[in-house]
Write a protein that holds these residues in place. Structure first.
Motif, PDB file in Angstrom:
ATOM      1  N   ASP A   1       0.825  -1.210   0.000  1.00  0.00           N
ATOM      2  CA  ASP A   1       0.000   0.000   0.000  1.00  0.00           C
ATOM      3  C   ASP A   1       0.860   1.262   0.000  1.00  0.00           C
ATOM      4  O   ASP A   1       0.379   2.354  -0.344  1.00  0.00           O
ATOM      5  CB  ASP A   1      -0.918   0.029   1.230  1.00  0.00           C
ATOM      6  CG  ASP A   1      -1.988  -1.054   1.215  1.00  0.00           C
ATOM      7  OD1 ASP A   1      -2.375  -1.479   0.114  1.00  0.00           O
ATOM      8  OD2 ASP A   1      -2.417  -1.468   2.308  1.00  0.00           O
TER       9      ASP A   1
ATOM     10  N   THR B   1      -1.865   7.448  -8.665  1.00  0.00           N
ATOM     11  CA  THR B   1      -3.247   7.548  -8.199  1.00  0.00           C
ATOM     12  C   THR B   1      -3.949   8.556  -9.111  1.00  0.00           C
ATOM     13  O   THR B   1      -3.868   9.767  -8.900  1.00  0.00           O
ATOM     14  CB  THR B   1      -3.303   8.005  -6.729  1.00  0.00           C
ATOM     15  OG1 THR B   1      -2.598   7.068  -5.908  1.00  0.00           O
ATOM     16  CG2 THR B   1      -4.747   8.114  -6.243  1.00  0.00           C
TER      17      THR B   1
ATOM     18  N   HIS C   1      -9.692   6.439  -4.779  1.00  0.00           N
ATOM     19  CA  HIS C   1     -10.243   5.081  -4.754  1.00  0.00           C
ATOM     20  C   HIS C   1      -9.995   4.437  -3.395  1.00  0.00           C
ATOM     21  O   HIS C   1      -9.063   4.816  -2.671  1.00  0.00           O
ATOM     22  CB  HIS C   1      -9.645   4.228  -5.875  1.00  0.00           C
ATOM     23  CG  HIS C   1      -8.144   4.086  -5.816  1.00  0.00           C
ATOM     24  ND1 HIS C   1      -7.512   3.177  -5.006  1.00  0.00           N
ATOM     25  CD2 HIS C   1      -7.165   4.749  -6.480  1.00  0.00           C
ATOM     26  CE1 HIS C   1      -6.200   3.276  -5.160  1.00  0.00           C
ATOM     27  NE2 HIS C   1      -5.958   4.220  -6.048  1.00  0.00           N
TER      28      HIS C   1
ATOM     29  N   MET D   1      -8.922   1.619  -0.497  1.00  0.00           N
ATOM     30  CA  MET D   1      -7.660   0.924  -0.285  1.00  0.00           C
ATOM     31  C   MET D   1      -7.868  -0.310   0.598  1.00  0.00           C
ATOM     32  O   MET D   1      -8.837  -0.417   1.334  1.00  0.00           O
ATOM     33  CB  MET D   1      -6.643   1.854   0.379  1.00  0.00           C
ATOM     34  CG  MET D   1      -6.135   2.967  -0.531  1.00  0.00           C
ATOM     35  SD  MET D   1      -5.091   2.363  -1.885  1.00  0.00           S
ATOM     36  CE  MET D   1      -3.619   1.874  -0.973  1.00  0.00           C
TER      37      MET D   1
ATOM     38  N   HIS E   1      -6.410  -4.728   1.086  1.00  0.00           N
ATOM     39  CA  HIS E   1      -6.653  -6.049   0.481  1.00  0.00           C
ATOM     40  C   HIS E   1      -6.468  -7.198   1.470  1.00  0.00           C
ATOM     41  O   HIS E   1      -6.410  -8.345   1.060  1.00  0.00           O
ATOM     42  CB  HIS E   1      -5.732  -6.250  -0.733  1.00  0.00           C
ATOM     43  CG  HIS E   1      -4.279  -6.027  -0.445  1.00  0.00           C
ATOM     44  ND1 HIS E   1      -3.641  -4.825  -0.697  1.00  0.00           N
ATOM     45  CD2 HIS E   1      -3.348  -6.850   0.070  1.00  0.00           C
ATOM     46  CE1 HIS E   1      -2.377  -4.913  -0.348  1.00  0.00           C
ATOM     47  NE2 HIS E   1      -2.172  -6.130   0.134  1.00  0.00           N
TER      48      HIS E   1
ATOM     49  N   PHE F   1      -6.106 -12.008  -0.744  1.00  0.00           N
ATOM     50  CA  PHE F   1      -6.129 -10.736  -1.457  1.00  0.00           C
ATOM     51  C   PHE F   1      -6.492 -10.924  -2.932  1.00  0.00           C
ATOM     52  O   PHE F   1      -6.926  -9.986  -3.592  1.00  0.00           O
ATOM     53  CB  PHE F   1      -4.781 -10.025  -1.338  1.00  0.00           C
ATOM     54  CG  PHE F   1      -3.645 -10.763  -2.006  1.00  0.00           C
ATOM     55  CD1 PHE F   1      -3.358 -10.569  -3.344  1.00  0.00           C
ATOM     56  CD2 PHE F   1      -2.860 -11.649  -1.283  1.00  0.00           C
ATOM     57  CE1 PHE F   1      -2.310 -11.242  -3.962  1.00  0.00           C
ATOM     58  CE2 PHE F   1      -1.810 -12.324  -1.879  1.00  0.00           C
ATOM     59  CZ  PHE F   1      -1.539 -12.125  -3.230  1.00  0.00           C
TER      60      PHE F   1
ATOM     61  N   PHE G   1      -8.785  -8.931  -7.778  1.00  0.00           N
ATOM     62  CA  PHE G   1      -7.957  -8.520  -6.651  1.00  0.00           C
ATOM     63  C   PHE G   1      -8.777  -7.664  -5.694  1.00  0.00           C
ATOM     64  O   PHE G   1      -9.519  -6.772  -6.110  1.00  0.00           O
ATOM     65  CB  PHE G   1      -6.736  -7.737  -7.116  1.00  0.00           C
ATOM     66  CG  PHE G   1      -5.662  -8.582  -7.756  1.00  0.00           C
ATOM     67  CD1 PHE G   1      -4.948  -9.501  -6.994  1.00  0.00           C
ATOM     68  CD2 PHE G   1      -5.373  -8.470  -9.101  1.00  0.00           C
ATOM     69  CE1 PHE G   1      -3.967 -10.285  -7.577  1.00  0.00           C
ATOM     70  CE2 PHE G   1      -4.389  -9.247  -9.691  1.00  0.00           C
ATOM     71  CZ  PHE G   1      -3.680 -10.162  -8.928  1.00  0.00           C
TER      72      PHE G   1
ATOM     73  N   SER H   1      -9.517  -4.747  -3.064  1.00  0.00           N
ATOM     74  CA  SER H   1      -8.978  -3.384  -3.018  1.00  0.00           C
ATOM     75  C   SER H   1      -9.816  -2.437  -2.163  1.00  0.00           C
ATOM     76  O   SER H   1      -9.648  -1.228  -2.241  1.00  0.00           O
ATOM     77  CB  SER H   1      -8.888  -2.814  -4.442  1.00  0.00           C
ATOM     78  OG  SER H   1     -10.169  -2.760  -5.047  1.00  0.00           O
ATOM     79  N   THR H   2     -10.687  -2.988  -1.314  1.00  0.00           N
ATOM     80  CA  THR H   2     -11.597  -2.136  -0.535  1.00  0.00           C
ATOM     81  C   THR H   2     -11.656  -2.553   0.934  1.00  0.00           C
ATOM     82  O   THR H   2     -12.653  -2.283   1.607  1.00  0.00           O
ATOM     83  CB  THR H   2     -13.014  -2.187  -1.128  1.00  0.00           C
ATOM     84  OG1 THR H   2     -13.527  -3.531  -1.000  1.00  0.00           O
ATOM     85  CG2 THR H   2     -13.034  -1.792  -2.599  1.00  0.00           C
ATOM     86  N   CYS H   3     -10.606  -3.187   1.427  1.00  0.00           N
ATOM     87  CA  CYS H   3     -10.714  -3.891   2.715  1.00  0.00           C
ATOM     88  C   CYS H   3     -10.431  -3.038   3.944  1.00  0.00           C
ATOM     89  O   CYS H   3     -10.670  -3.499   5.066  1.00  0.00           O
ATOM     90  CB  CYS H   3      -9.795  -5.109   2.720  1.00  0.00           C
ATOM     91  SG  CYS H   3     -10.245  -6.332   1.473  1.00  0.00           S
TER      92      CYS H   3
ATOM     93  N   ASP I   1      -2.610 -12.570   3.728  1.00  0.00           N
ATOM     94  CA  ASP I   1      -1.650 -12.015   2.776  1.00  0.00           C
ATOM     95  C   ASP I   1      -0.214 -12.300   3.190  1.00  0.00           C
ATOM     96  O   ASP I   1       0.437 -13.177   2.646  1.00  0.00           O
ATOM     97  CB  ASP I   1      -1.863 -10.510   2.596  1.00  0.00           C
ATOM     98  CG  ASP I   1      -0.943  -9.910   1.535  1.00  0.00           C
ATOM     99  OD1 ASP I   1      -0.094 -10.635   0.976  1.00  0.00           O
ATOM    100  OD2 ASP I   1      -1.065  -8.714   1.242  1.00  0.00           O
TER     101      ASP I   1
END
Length: 338
Positions: A41, A51, A55, A57, A59, A85, A108, A110-112, A146
């Motif tokens: 990250d 970026t 959006h 972030m 995973h 992830f 993948f 991407s919103t965790c 992960d």
């Protein structure tokens, strides 16, 4: 609900975002138990990954199933689950070959870094525990989603075997978990490359037998000196920089193997050099789902404690401080609690 959103380098905000919902019959929605900030990250945080627009972030996740789609039968509401992830259906040819992170239906995560998360491919991705584990075990299970799974993949890809000598390049959470993996797979000698005293101490706790503080060519020379001038059987590259890859390839003996799991940035491999080195090279996104049942059992039984890589715990609303602390190397890995 509330979740982390990156707007620009160094600008992560905790703000209101859309509630996740079932979009496909193969989806699930979970309530996050704990989540965290990953070393990867930090690439967009530092501006090394672009970026282009704001959006969400994150995973890495464990949590409680809230809702499932009509085709999801492997988990049910109320269960505690661990995922990966990289989501997978776990039935396609690539999944059956053990590379679920290259599933033909892969998505993948991407919103965790949020209170609730939609999990695509839930049927093949999520693994439920038999009962809700104690909260003291949540960090270890989160690591499995992960960094522990990725560290295990590094050791697997590098073909660590009982009695072998392994070198771990990188002392972040993945590198430290790779030390655990090398130990569990039977390496007799584990050389951790680290310049930070607290991380060196944790690496030794996890199973490292030696510490090398040098980097680059000096680090390679030190490994060669420690291995009779030959190099290590297995090298686990857990950083992703050009220097780390060169160091890994040059530290392996002829016939040895390198497992590279750090997301590559400006990494280029000289084909002729690799050809004449007789070093094997394998890596990529970790097929965490392949390892989940085994690693969950190891955490629940107390055999491994990868949750110790979390040396900073914050409320989820302070997610930006987690990024800052890891960027400034004040923390190995930041745990976030909703």
């Amino acid at each position: 609900m509330r979740g982390a959103v990156i707007h620009a380098p160094g600008d992560v905000r905790f703000e209101t975002v859309d509630d996740p919902r079932i979009v496909k019959p193969t989806d699930a929605v979970i309530r996050t138990a704990v989540t965290c900030v990953c070393g990867s990250d930090l690439w967009p945080w530092r501006g090394l990954d672009a970026t282009d627009e704001a959006h969400p972030m994150g995973h890495e996740y464990v949590g409680f199933v809230e809702e499932v789609g009509s085709e999801v039968t492997s988990v049910k509401p109320g269960q505690f689950v661990v995922g990966s992830f990289a989501t997978s259906d776990n039935i396609c040819a690539n999944c059956r070959n053990g590379f679920q992170s290259n599933c033909l239906n892969r998505e993948f995560m991407s919103t965790c870094q949020a209170e609730y998360v939609r999990i695509p491919n839930a049927q093949g991705t999520l693994v439920a525990t038999d009962e809700v584990p104690g909260e003291e075990l949540w960090p270890g299970l989160l690591a499995v989603s992960d960094v522990m799974g990725t560290g295990w993949w590094a050791a697997d890809a590098a073909e660590v075997e009982p009695g072998s000598t392994a070198v771990v390049v990188g002392d972040g959470a993945v590198g430290l978990c790779a030390v655990i993996a090398a130990r569990e797979l039977g390496a007799e000698r584990i050389i951790a490359m680290s310049r930070h005293a607290s991380r060196q101490e944790l690496a030794r706790t996890f199973g490292a037998t030696d510490i090398v503080t040098e980097r680059g060519d000096e680090g390679v020379a030190r490994v060669k000196e420690m291995t009779g001038g030959i190099g290590a059987d297995s090298v686990l590259e857990c950083v992703g920089t050009a220097q780390a890859m060169r160091q890994a390839l040059h530290s392996a003996r002829p016939g040895g193997s390198v497992g590279f799991v750090g997301v590559p940035h400006e990494v280029a491999v000289d084909g002729q050099e690799l050809f004449f080195s007789h070093v094997g090279l394998r890596g990529g996104p970790a097929p965490v789902r392949r390892y989940l049942p085994d690693l969950i059992d190891r955490v629940l039984s107390g055999r491994i404690e990868p949750g110790r890589v979390f040396d900073l715990s914050l409320p989820l609303e302070q997610v930006a401080e987690g990024y800052r602390a890891m960027d400034e190397r004040r923390a190995v890995k930041a745990l976030l609690k909703p």
